[in-house]
Write a protein that holds these residues in place. Structure first.
Motif, short mmCIF file in Angstrom:
data_model
loop_
_atom_site.label_atom_id
_atom_site.label_comp_id
_atom_site.label_asym_id
_atom_site.label_seq_id
_atom_site.Cartn_x
_atom_site.Cartn_y
_atom_site.Cartn_z
N LEU A 259 0.83 -1.20 0.00
CA LEU A 259 0.00 0.00 0.00
C LEU A 259 0.87 1.25 0.00
CD1 LEU A 259 -3.01 1.05 0.30
CD2 LEU A 259 -2.47 1.30 2.72
N CYS A 260 1.86 1.28 0.88
CA CYS A 260 2.71 2.48 0.99
C CYS A 260 3.57 2.69 -0.25
CB CYS A 260 3.58 2.38 2.23
SG CYS A 260 2.66 2.53 3.80
N ASN A 261 4.10 1.62 -0.80
CA ASN A 261 4.99 1.75 -1.96
C ASN A 261 4.25 2.10 -3.24
OD1 ASN A 261 7.27 1.14 -0.44
ND2 ASN A 261 7.10 -1.06 -0.81
N HIS A 276 -0.97 -7.59 11.51
CA HIS A 276 0.28 -8.30 11.22
C HIS A 276 1.22 -7.34 10.47
CE1 HIS A 276 -1.62 -11.91 12.68
NE2 HIS A 276 -2.65 -11.64 11.90
N SER A 277 2.27 -6.92 11.16
CA SER A 277 3.15 -5.89 10.61
C SER A 277 4.60 -6.25 10.90
CB SER A 277 2.83 -4.53 11.24
OG SER A 277 3.03 -4.58 12.65
N THR A 278 5.49 -5.63 10.17
CA THR A 278 6.92 -5.67 10.49
C THR A 278 7.33 -4.29 10.98
OG1 THR A 278 7.60 -4.95 8.29
CG2 THR A 278 7.27 -7.33 8.62
N PRO A 279 8.46 -4.17 11.66
CA PRO A 279 8.93 -2.84 12.05
C PRO A 279 9.08 -1.90 10.86
CG PRO A 279 10.12 -4.52 13.28
CD PRO A 279 9.29 -5.24 12.25
N GLN A 280 9.51 -2.45 9.73
CA GLN A 280 9.68 -1.60 8.54
C GLN A 280 8.33 -1.07 8.04
OE1 GLN A 280 11.04 -4.72 8.93
NE2 GLN A 280 13.09 -3.94 9.46
N GLN A 284 7.02 2.79 7.65
CA GLN A 284 6.44 3.33 6.42
C GLN A 284 5.10 4.01 6.68
OE1 GLN A 284 6.95 -0.43 3.93
NE2 GLN A 284 7.36 1.15 2.38
N VAL A 285 4.25 3.37 7.47
CA VAL A 285 2.96 3.97 7.79
C VAL A 285 3.16 5.26 8.58
CG1 VAL A 285 0.79 3.64 9.04
CG2 VAL A 285 1.74 1.76 7.69
N ALA A 290 -0.56 8.24 7.82
CA ALA A 290 -1.82 7.50 7.96
C ALA A 290 -2.02 7.03 9.39
CB ALA A 290 -1.83 6.30 7.01
N GLY A 291 -3.27 6.76 9.74
CA GLY A 291 -3.60 6.24 11.05
C GLY A 291 -4.03 4.79 10.97
#
Length: 460
Positions: A259-261, A276-280, A284-285, A290-291
């Motif tokens: 989404l970000c890229n 489910h996320s990574t630190p990276q 990016q968010v 974005a919230g």
């Protein structure tokens, strides 16, 4: 225009702390004017019966799913997960009429008021007739929600949803998703019509169901239509591990990274669940502005998993709460679930606290969600501050969990020690919409919710 009003509170939550002897001015538009601490109560001010706290925005709701709450808590096969729950939920979604949706939403919105929410963001994808054909007024289901909210007196942000595909590799929807079918033009026109109606306490943004249901061309089409218009844009993302794996297979990237890229979300965007996320991805968010919208009760009920709350809080990503499928319907429970899930997962206490700046877990979580409430609803500001809508809660100081606590511990007691609803009154735009002493004055009108439940599920 309403008449201006003045209230007096011995305690009021302003600028992230309790302040004493506060005179609160409401202007003729139902917004806060001056909020003045350390005042005497003038004769013409209404003295409020307990501590005054801002309400919160419920940033993610599927109102029709209130009719399914409590009906998916049995397992009669070897496997039960989000996807099997979804298939059963569709069985209810395929049968609800506009009149029934209004009855369900009316019941839900009353319950949300009782739970301390005064604005609800309706992630609305149940649009069409039961067979998938269009109503004469294609917004019949949206107007049913708007009418329910207006009758209850809660603020409503309608988010018509772009829902075009059954999966990342699917060109169309499944047969049991036929009521949801939309494209970018339909969603944009629906949002425009709702805003043009200029109904009190009603506004609209737009939503994309998910990356699997709105492909790249759909997203870009809607972005082109929205342009620079200042309205909220919501999307489900990274709720389930299977969704993450499917996105990786289809795009080579995890959902939030993709989404970000590819689509450059900005501060208008609200990423619902973001479980489910990574630190990276969190970085990016955070960089995008974005919230995220966390729905702890539903995420627990569906077995989604635990979000990286320390990661999101640590980078200052805006956070709001949603009740989603409505198995829980008050924000105190949601905050308790949010923190307790983290404690269980990390085997630590007071995970959300920040000793250097805010040692109270309840205060840090509440303030994060209050600060994150305005943007998901498309409102300019939120809370007890000049220019915000004059929404507030009056607490019952004698409620279980609050009685006997010092002022400094009231927020901690509210979130972690109350056993019953501690809210005595709820005000929206300066007007009392719920009084605990007159709770019987907010019944199910003509038994319409009970009649709808019996029609959908049979008599008990």
């Amino acid at each position: 225009m309403k008449a201006a009003a003045r209230f007096f509170a011995e305690l009021a939550w302003i600028d992230g702390r309790w302040q004493r002897d506060v005179l609160l001015h409401v202007d003729a538009c139902g917004q806060w004017g001056q909020l003045l601490p350390d005042q005497a109560c003038p004769p013409d001010a209404q003295r409020l019966a307990g501590p005054v706290l801002p309400s919160l925005v419920n940033a993610h709701s599927h109102a029709f799913q209130r009719a399914f709450a409590g009906l998916a808590e049995r397992r009669e096969t070897e496997q039960d997960d989000f996807w099997s729950w979804r298939d059963r939920m569709y069985g209810v979604a395929l049968r609800i009429t506009p009149a029934q949706l209004k009855a369900i939403a009316g019941q839900l919105y009353r319950e949300l008021l009782q739970g301390g929410y005064t604005q609800v963001c309706e992630f609305h994808y149940l649009h069409h007739c039961e067979d998938g054909s269009r109503y004469d007024d294609e917004l019949a289901m949206a107007w049913a929600l708007a009418e329910a909210a207006e009758e209850v007196g809660i603020g409503l942000t309608l988010l018509p949803v772009l829902y075009a595909h059954a999966g990342f590799a699917q060109p169309a929807l499944r047969a049991d998703q036929r009521r949801f079918a939309t494209d970018a033009a339909w969603v944009w026109q629906a949002s425009q019509r709702i805003n043009a109606a200029a109904r009190p306490l009603l506004n609209a943004g737009v939503a994309l169901h998910s990356l699997r249901a709105a492909h790249a061309s759909d997203i870009r089409s809607l972005q082109a239509l929205v342009g620079d218009t200042d309205l909220p844009i919501h999307i489900h993302i990274s709720e389930q591990q299977a969704e993450v794996q499917d996105c990786l297979a289809a795009t080579g990237q995890r959902p939030m990274a993709y989404l970000c890229n590819e689509f450059a979300p900005d501060a208008r965007w609200q990423l619902v669940h973001a479980t489910h996320s990574t630190p990276q991805e969190i970085e990016q968010v955070a960089a995008s502005g974005a919230g995220i919208v966390i729905c702890p009760g539903t995420e627990a009920n569906l077995g989604d998993g635990l979000c990286d709350l320390p990661g999101w809080l640590g980078l200052g990503v805006p956070i709001s709460l949603g009740s989603d499928s409505h198995v829980t319907r008050d924000w105190v429970q949601e905050l308790r679930w949010l923190e307790y899930g983290q404690r269980l997962g990390l085997q630590q206490r007071n995970v959300a606290a920040q000793p250097q700046s805010e040692p109270s877990t309840a205060v840090r979580l509440f303030e994060a969600c209050r600060a994150g409430s305005a943007v998901p609803a498309g409102l300019p500001r939120w809370g007890l501050q000049p220019g915000a809508r004059a929404d507030f809660l009056v607490l019952d100081r004698l409620a279980s969990g609050l009685q006997g606590l010092p002022d400094a511990a009231l927020m901690d007691g509210l979130v972690f020690a109350t056993q019953t609803n501690a809210i005595a009154q709820v005000y929206v735009s300066g007007q009392c919409r719920l009084d605990l002493g007159a709770a019987a004055a907010m019944p199910d009108p003509a038994g319409s919710f009970l009649a709808t439940m019996q029609a959908l599920h049979g008599k008990a």
